[in-house]
Design a protein around this motif. Structure first.
Motif, mmCIF file in Angstrom:
data_model
loop_
_atom_site.group_PDB
_atom_site.id
_atom_site.type_symbol
_atom_site.label_atom_id
_atom_site.label_comp_id
_atom_site.label_asym_id
_atom_site.label_seq_id
_atom_site.Cartn_x
_atom_site.Cartn_y
_atom_site.Cartn_z
ATOM 1 N N GLY A 165 -9.120 -4.063 -0.367
ATOM 2 C CA GLY A 165 -8.402 -3.054 -1.146
ATOM 3 C C GLY A 165 -7.025 -3.486 -1.605
ATOM 4 N N LYS A 166 -6.737 -4.786 -1.503
ATOM 5 C CA LYS A 166 -5.432 -5.284 -1.933
ATOM 6 C C LYS A 166 -5.382 -5.465 -3.453
ATOM 7 C CE LYS A 166 -4.444 -7.763 2.375
ATOM 8 N NZ LYS A 166 -4.149 -9.081 2.977
ATOM 9 N N VAL A 167 -4.161 -5.604 -3.973
ATOM 10 C CA VAL A 167 -3.979 -5.899 -5.389
ATOM 11 C C VAL A 167 -4.264 -7.379 -5.628
ATOM 12 C CG1 VAL A 167 -2.351 -5.945 -7.318
ATOM 13 C CG2 VAL A 167 -2.228 -4.100 -5.627
ATOM 14 N N ILE A 168 -5.016 -7.652 -6.669
ATOM 15 C CA ILE A 168 -5.291 -9.019 -7.093
ATOM 16 C C ILE A 168 -4.723 -9.196 -8.501
ATOM 17 C CG2 ILE A 168 -7.081 -10.700 -7.676
ATOM 18 C CD1 ILE A 168 -6.868 -10.147 -4.684
ATOM 19 N N VAL A 169 -4.018 -10.279 -8.727
ATOM 20 C CA VAL A 169 -3.521 -10.631 -10.064
ATOM 21 C C VAL A 169 -4.125 -11.978 -10.430
ATOM 22 C CG1 VAL A 169 -1.512 -11.104 -11.506
ATOM 23 C CG2 VAL A 169 -1.378 -9.342 -9.723
ATOM 24 N N LYS A 170 -4.690 -12.053 -11.638
ATOM 25 C CA LYS A 170 -5.310 -13.302 -12.089
ATOM 26 C C LYS A 170 -4.803 -13.677 -13.475
ATOM 27 C CE LYS A 170 -9.571 -13.436 -9.377
ATOM 28 N NZ LYS A 170 -11.033 -13.697 -9.424
ATOM 29 N N ARG A 171 -4.865 -14.971 -13.742
ATOM 30 C CA ARG A 171 -4.456 -15.546 -15.026
ATOM 31 C C ARG A 171 -5.659 -16.284 -15.625
ATOM 32 N NH1 ARG A 171 -0.506 -18.407 -13.211
ATOM 33 N NH2 ARG A 171 -1.748 -20.277 -12.840
ATOM 34 N N ASP A 206 -0.731 -12.879 -0.834
ATOM 35 C CA ASP A 206 -1.338 -11.690 -1.424
ATOM 36 C C ASP A 206 -0.310 -10.909 -2.242
ATOM 37 O OD1 ASP A 206 -3.810 -12.204 -0.260
ATOM 38 O OD2 ASP A 206 -3.251 -11.171 1.598
ATOM 39 N N ALA A 207 -0.776 -10.329 -3.352
ATOM 40 C CA ALA A 207 0.117 -9.538 -4.199
ATOM 41 C C ALA A 207 0.560 -8.252 -3.509
ATOM 42 C CB ALA A 207 -0.560 -9.212 -5.527
ATOM 43 N N SER A 208 -0.257 -7.723 -2.601
ATOM 44 C CA SER A 208 0.153 -6.579 -1.771
ATOM 45 C C SER A 208 -0.126 -6.915 -0.316
ATOM 46 C CB SER A 208 -0.588 -5.306 -2.176
ATOM 47 O OG SER A 208 -1.986 -5.433 -1.995
ATOM 48 N N GLU A 209 0.686 -6.371 0.579
ATOM 49 C CA GLU A 209 0.530 -6.679 2.008
ATOM 50 C C GLU A 209 -0.781 -6.148 2.562
ATOM 51 O OE1 GLU A 209 4.161 -6.547 4.713
ATOM 52 O OE2 GLU A 209 4.683 -5.092 3.153
ATOM 53 N N SER A 210 -1.144 -4.947 2.117
ATOM 54 C CA SER A 210 -2.353 -4.304 2.613
ATOM 55 C C SER A 210 -2.976 -3.536 1.460
ATOM 56 C CB SER A 210 -2.011 -3.374 3.792
ATOM 57 O OG SER A 210 -1.165 -2.329 3.357
ATOM 58 N N MET A 211 -3.830 -2.573 1.763
ATOM 59 C CA MET A 211 -4.483 -1.811 0.712
ATOM 60 C C MET A 211 -3.442 -1.137 -0.186
ATOM 61 S SD MET A 211 -7.502 1.060 0.974
ATOM 62 C CE MET A 211 -6.446 2.421 1.491
ATOM 63 N N ALA A 212 -3.699 -1.148 -1.478
ATOM 64 C CA ALA A 212 -2.787 -0.554 -2.446
ATOM 65 C C ALA A 212 -3.599 0.221 -3.474
ATOM 66 C CB ALA A 212 -1.954 -1.636 -3.126
#
Length: 362
Positions: free
Chosen positions: A274-280, A293-299
């Motif tokens: 449930g974390k944030v994923i950022v892709k290019r 990770d873009a977020s520490e835990s679920m966001a």
């Protein structure tokens, strides 16, 4: 799940509960996050909302309970939040909306509120000569708007992405040119181009060619995030046609870096706890941005923007910090780190989290 009769799970709360516009905030180098104007800028409760910043001026659009569930738009004039035109200016009650400001001209897309979803057709209005005017005819879509919309103005040309009830809830894109709205479709095929019903649409247009990120609700694809591009003739996948997320995705957000014409996408990924994923996007594949990770835990409800030098920033409701809003940014050594204090809002962040960057100011 019957995607044709039920709203998306993450939107149910928006229909059951009314939300106040909370705080539009900015980060400054010396003092962190500060409220822009006063907190609670609407007269009363709201439902859907959107934000856009242009020429250093933030605009907010929202469905306004104080004015009959019609649309209102405000901008910050440097001291106060003031209405753009009349409050509650939409002729009918509205359900969904998307805001885009080109220069000093705000555009807003909305769907008419109706118990019959086939009648929830989209309209686009813009503020010119001191009044809100339709861009083309009102309610111009073939079917009703199933879930959400994404409006983008590219060199004066409006584009609208949405999920259309007439085409089984699939994604469709329309373009306004020569006085009319037309679908971007291949030959005589139906306008709905996504494999299955589409949700969380986010569109960016560069030189007339739209990219659209969405979550595909076809059962065999298990609700993966996808990106497709219009090349002037047909729609094709950017990245895997089986999806670019590890698991079920939510809240896709797409943007691009104009100098390098590089596209970025963010989403909540249940396949990553449930974390944030950022892709290019690099050539043929989407690669993860950041060594952590873009977020520490679920966001929840992540939204993506790019900074002065195309560095990604992502805002989200942060489970690790009381479900308040947090912003993280790619900084030294390709690491995600908090911008200002984690969980900086006074209360829990609502569902319509938005982030924009003006110059060096988020």
């Amino acid at each position: 799940m019957d995607t044709q009769s039920k709203p998306m799970p993450s939107l149910i709360a928006a229909f059951k509960f009314s939300l106040f516009i909370g705080m539009t905030l900015l980060a400054t180098g010396c003092s962190g996050w500060k409220v822009v104007g006063s907190a609670g800028i609407s007269q009363g409760e709201i439902t859907h909302s959107d934000m856009h910043v242009s020429a250093n001026t933030p605009y907010v659009a929202y469905i306004d309970r104080a004015h009959g569930d019609r649309l209102s738009v405000k901008k910050f004039d440097g001291n106060n939040w003031v209405y753009v035109g009349q409050p509650g200016f939409s002729p009918k009650k509205a359900r969904y909306l998307s805001l885009f400001v080109e220069g000093q001209t705000p555009y807003v897309a909305m769907a008419s509120e109706d118990e019959d979803r086939e009648k929830r057709k989209a309209s686009v209005m813009r503020f010119v000569n001191g009044q809100w005017q339709y861009v083309g005819p009102p309610e111009f879509t073939d079917g009703g708007v199933v879930w959400d919309m994404s409006l983008y103005i590219d060199n004066g040309v409006p584009f609208l992405a949405y999920s259309d009830s007439k085409y089984d809830g699939k994604a469709a894109v329309m373009k306004f040119e020569d006085g009319e709205w037309t679908y971007l479709k291949y030959r005589d095929r139906i306008p709905g181009f996504s494999p299955g019903p589409a949700a969380y649409l986010s569109m960016a247009v560069l030189n007339g060619y739209p990219y659209v990120a969405f979550v595909d609700y076809a059962a065999e694809r298990t609700w993966k995030a996808m990106v497709m591009r219009w090349d002037g003739i047909k729609w094709s996948f950017r990245g895997s046609p089986d999806g670019i997320s590890a698991g079920k995705a939510h809240n896709t957000s797409l943007t691009f870096c104009r100098p390098g014409q590089t596209y970025y996408v963010s989403f909540k990924d249940e396949g990553a706890d449930g974390k944030v994923i950022v892709k290019r996007f690099e050539g043929t594949d989407w690669v993860i941005v950041g060594t952590n990770d873009a977020s520490e835990s679920m966001a929840n409800y992540p939204d993506l923007a790019l900074g002065q030098h195309c560095e990604p920033l992502v805002a989200f409701q942060d489970d690790a910090h009381g479900r308040k809003m947090s912003v993280r940014k790619i900084q030294q050594q390709n690491q995600w780190s908090y911008l200002g204090k984690a969980g900086f809002t006074q209360g829990k962040a609502g569902q319509d989290v938005r982030i924009q960057v003006s110059g060096s100011v988020p």
